[in-house]
Design an enzyme around this catalytic site. Sequence first.
Site, PDB file in Angstrom:
ATOM      1  N   ARG A 178      -5.648  -8.446  -9.329  1.00 14.20           N
ATOM      2  CA  ARG A 178      -6.229  -9.798  -9.419  1.00 14.20           C
ATOM      3  C   ARG A 178      -7.712  -9.666  -9.692  1.00 14.20           C
ATOM      4  O   ARG A 178      -8.231  -8.560  -9.817  1.00 14.20           O
ATOM      5  CB  ARG A 178      -6.018 -10.521  -8.095  1.00 14.20           C
ATOM      6  CG  ARG A 178      -6.539  -9.675  -6.949  1.00 14.20           C
ATOM      7  CD  ARG A 178      -6.586 -10.389  -5.637  1.00 14.20           C
ATOM      8  NE  ARG A 178      -6.803  -9.489  -4.524  1.00 14.20           N
ATOM      9  CZ  ARG A 178      -7.965  -8.993  -4.136  1.00 14.20           C
ATOM     10  NH1 ARG A 178      -9.067  -9.298  -4.803  1.00 14.20           N
ATOM     11  NH2 ARG A 178      -8.058  -8.185  -3.104  1.00 14.20           N
TER      12      ARG A 178
ATOM     13  N   GLU B  95      -3.052   7.120   7.880  1.00 13.63           N
ATOM     14  CA  GLU B  95      -3.913   7.876   6.973  1.00 13.63           C
ATOM     15  C   GLU B  95      -4.947   8.647   7.756  1.00 13.63           C
ATOM     16  O   GLU B  95      -5.431   8.152   8.780  1.00 13.63           O
ATOM     17  CB  GLU B  95      -4.720   6.890   6.101  1.00 13.63           C
ATOM     18  CG  GLU B  95      -4.201   6.724   4.721  1.00 13.63           C
ATOM     19  CD  GLU B  95      -5.003   5.668   3.971  1.00 13.63           C
ATOM     20  OE1 GLU B  95      -6.187   5.441   4.285  1.00 13.63           O
ATOM     21  OE2 GLU B  95      -4.424   5.073   3.060  1.00 13.63           O
TER      22      GLU B  95
ATOM     23  N   HIS C  90     -14.477  -3.278   7.894  1.00 16.11           N
ATOM     24  CA  HIS C  90     -13.743  -2.860   6.694  1.00 16.11           C
ATOM     25  C   HIS C  90     -13.764  -3.926   5.604  1.00 16.11           C
ATOM     26  O   HIS C  90     -12.896  -3.943   4.731  1.00 16.11           O
ATOM     27  CB  HIS C  90     -12.289  -2.496   7.015  1.00 16.11           C
ATOM     28  CG  HIS C  90     -12.149  -1.510   8.126  1.00 16.11           C
ATOM     29  ND1 HIS C  90     -12.676  -0.256   8.055  1.00 16.11           N
ATOM     30  CD2 HIS C  90     -11.564  -1.614   9.337  1.00 16.11           C
ATOM     31  CE1 HIS C  90     -12.423   0.388   9.178  1.00 16.11           C
ATOM     32  NE2 HIS C  90     -11.756  -0.418   9.974  1.00 16.11           N
TER      33      HIS C  90
ATOM     34  N   LYS D 150       0.849  -1.194   0.000  1.00 15.73           N
ATOM     35  CA  LYS D 150       0.000   0.000   0.000  1.00 15.73           C
ATOM     36  C   LYS D 150       0.885   1.244   0.000  1.00 15.73           C
ATOM     37  O   LYS D 150       0.523   2.268  -0.557  1.00 15.73           O
ATOM     38  CB  LYS D 150      -0.899   0.004   1.226  1.00 15.73           C
ATOM     39  CG  LYS D 150      -2.038  -1.020   1.158  1.00 15.73           C
ATOM     40  CD  LYS D 150      -2.985  -0.794   2.326  1.00 15.73           C
ATOM     41  CE  LYS D 150      -3.805  -2.021   2.650  1.00 15.73           C
ATOM     42  NZ  LYS D 150      -4.902  -2.297   1.758  1.00 15.73           N
TER      43      LYS D 150
HETATM   44  P1  ADP Z   1      -7.937  -3.732   2.397  1.00 21.58           P
HETATM   45  O1  ADP Z   1      -6.835  -3.903   1.422  1.00 21.58           O
HETATM   46  O2  ADP Z   1      -7.734  -4.488   3.656  1.00 21.58           O
HETATM   47  O3  ADP Z   1      -9.286  -3.951   1.794  1.00 21.58           O
HETATM   48  P2  ADP Z   1      -8.277  -0.870   2.178  1.00 21.58           P
HETATM   49  O4  ADP Z   1      -7.185   0.103   2.289  1.00 21.58           O
HETATM   50  O5  ADP Z   1      -8.784  -1.180   0.812  1.00 21.58           O
HETATM   51  O6  ADP Z   1      -7.848  -2.225   2.884  1.00 21.58           O
HETATM   52  O7  ADP Z   1      -9.476  -0.402   3.076  1.00 21.58           O
HETATM   53  C1  ADP Z   1     -10.604  -1.208   3.360  1.00 21.58           C
HETATM   54  C2  ADP Z   1     -11.761  -0.350   3.816  1.00 21.58           C
HETATM   55  O8  ADP Z   1     -11.432   0.395   4.977  1.00 21.58           O
HETATM   56  C3  ADP Z   1     -12.198   0.704   2.815  1.00 21.58           C
HETATM   57  O9  ADP Z   1     -13.083   0.192   1.882  1.00 21.58           O
HETATM   58  C4  ADP Z   1     -12.866   1.723   3.707  1.00 21.58           C
HETATM   59  O10 ADP Z   1     -14.163   1.318   4.060  1.00 21.58           O
HETATM   60  C5  ADP Z   1     -12.013   1.678   4.931  1.00 21.58           C
HETATM   61  N1  ADP Z   1     -10.959   2.715   4.825  1.00 21.58           N
HETATM   62  C6  ADP Z   1      -9.709   2.543   4.363  1.00 21.58           C
HETATM   63  N2  ADP Z   1      -9.010   3.703   4.421  1.00 21.58           N
HETATM   64  C7  ADP Z   1      -9.843   4.618   4.941  1.00 21.58           C
HETATM   65  C8  ADP Z   1      -9.716   6.005   5.305  1.00 21.58           C
HETATM   66  N3  ADP Z   1      -8.565   6.649   5.153  1.00 21.58           N
HETATM   67  N4  ADP Z   1     -10.786   6.609   5.834  1.00 21.58           N
HETATM   68  C9  ADP Z   1     -11.933   5.967   6.027  1.00 21.58           C
HETATM   69  N5  ADP Z   1     -12.124   4.672   5.742  1.00 21.58           N
HETATM   70  C10 ADP Z   1     -11.098   3.987   5.202  1.00 21.58           C
END
Ligand code: ADP
Length: 671
Positions: free
Chosen positions: A293, A200, A235, A116
């Site tokens: 993927r 973040e 999440h 990431k």
């Molecule tokens: P993963 O790879 O585990 O799916 P992500 O970075 O895609 O992780 O985040 C998964 C979820 O977490 C997102 O879809 C969102 O709902 C929440 N999320 C991630 N980053 C943020 C953020 N900065 N603020 C609010 N929600 C977030």
Amino acid sequence: MIKRLLIANRGEIAVRVINTCKKMGITTIAVYSDADRNAKHTQLAHEAYSIGASEASASYLDNNKIINLAKKVSADAIHPGYGFLSENTDFVRQCEDNDIIFIGPRKDVVHQMGSKIESKHIALACDVPTVPGYFGEDQHPNTLKREAKKIGTPLLIKASAGGGGRGIRIVRDLSTFSEALELATKEALTAFGDASVLLERYIEEPRHLEVQVLGDLHGNIVHLFERECSIQRNHQKVIEEAPANFLDDGTRQQLFHYALRLANHIQYSSTGTVEFIVDNNTGDVFFLEMNTRLQVEHPVTENITGLDLVEWQIRIASGTTLPFSQKDITTSGWSIEARVAAENPAESYRPEIGHLTFYREPSGTGIRIDSGVQQHSEISPFYDSMIAKVIATGDNRAIATQRLICALDDFLLAGVSNNIQFLKDLLSLPAFSEAALTTSYLTQQFPQGWQAPNHSRIDMLALLTVAYLKQQLNNESIKHSTQPSPWHSLEAWRITGNTNIHSQSQLIFQDVTGEQITVSYQLRNNSYLISIVESTLRVTNVTHTDDTIRAEVDGKLLCFRTSFRQNKITIATNTTAHTYLHLSQREALASNSTTQLSGEGRVKAAMPGSIEGVKVAVGDKVKKGDIVVIMEAMKMVQSLASSVDGTISKVHYQPGDTVEAHAVLVEIEEI
Ligand code: ADP
């Protein structure tokens, strides 16, 4: 052209890939762990090979085993599905080194986007905005704490190598940052083998929107429109749809533009997904990550575009040039997917395990089911809890929603607690259609948590008792054996002086938490009088087949699924399963005396898993709420706390041990 394709995965996605391969005339080679010997994907593939023990690390995650097998069985290609090895750079390299086609993008792209941290630097380099935060290499806790202060709260700590919603922690108060950081890095290392994290800004109530892209090996890249995946728990996505509702065209075009800019920048070649979060208050769009993927939710895109994404993955990997350009791709209708999982949504979505005693998938116009299980499948603790996806498509969103609700209603699944009722409930709320969805949907709609419909436990126990008695009589008449029926074996239990079988007798059942329930029963004129605690119920007009009991309880018709395995009896509605043990009087007394030893001062495993850390030693003093054990169960790290103030009297397990559900881990003498 690919002739023999090995699928390095399991469950619904392995089945999904097998189906397309069969359509394309490709021979499919499945791999399976011990737990999956009789699994659906193992049965459906042309060939299937054992790759070891049930733990994923000893089978589906073992690169070398899979590569060696692929060579041995002369596979020309490997499809990794999602999860497991799908984003593992070493694995992609090993495929290349052995002249096996990896169905996915190049290894450098897998590597860049698998982190990431690195992917955010790449996004910024091509002017795609990311959520403000810290993505630095310096991972010293002091640096991270300093950066956290700059970002301010609320903020998120995320595992750089994370996925599937794991390794994400929200910090609302900086005083808890260090503790959260420790847990996050620990979880990151355990789950992903990499402790690095990024920080973040936490966007309150964002939307999760993502763009499907498709690129070939000759530089052609198109997008296949957006998907909305805002309804999430922990999440993790629960409901996904395409297109996104209430999305203005400006934002939509911005998403496509950013996704294509990033995909072109890295010369992407396969199916991929660029994920964004959109601040619902400001409309700002931020890049989140790119998944290199197939996604779980790819069917909704397939349904509105008419393209088979697995077929295109395979064709692209074989060198085919995309025969269409952006303007040739259109969408029609609306498609919504619901993830059916063996989990208990009323108990923090706790994963559940068990035996699918009854399983029938729905069908109908616009309904597609992608599933990895069938009747009598075992849901084991080793893998993800998702067992099937129900995808409904219609001319518009209202039709798709209604079809999805109907299909979920027709989905018969018993033996394992699951989220079907929860999915129906969340889709039926007015908020599902009235406004833009956000990731807070579930917490807003179910502020106290979702509650299962109230099937009286007493009703279920009454019918469990009748089913048990019927089963015992049945066994006796089938076997003509000397095995006594409860009518006879329980003579010592009669609590009336009468010796005929209409007298009142008792049975003792124990639930999974160890609680014992004594049920008294009497048979009178073809009806049963069942007494449990303070209640007495009359059960009449009983029909009991192998797997179903249907009867009137005080005049109300009820129907439950039942199953008998060894001395365990499961009684289930479509969504909830309760398993009980029948105990003899002697067993009941013995088990009761151990239960009383420590009462509240026992920290137990809520589900099967492995111990990651023990924070206490015998003699330590703890306060209520102190974390005593960290365990990993169903791929989630859980911190287990003491529920009393006291002194540690026993520690039963050490890091690395595996434990059964409900095992007592630590005992605490209350002060
Ligand atoms: P993963 O790879 O585990 O799916 P992500 O970075 O895609 O992780 O985040 C998964 C979820 O977490 C997102 O879809 C969102 O709902 C929440 N999320 C991630 N980053 C943020 C953020 N900065 N603020 C609010 N929600 C977030």
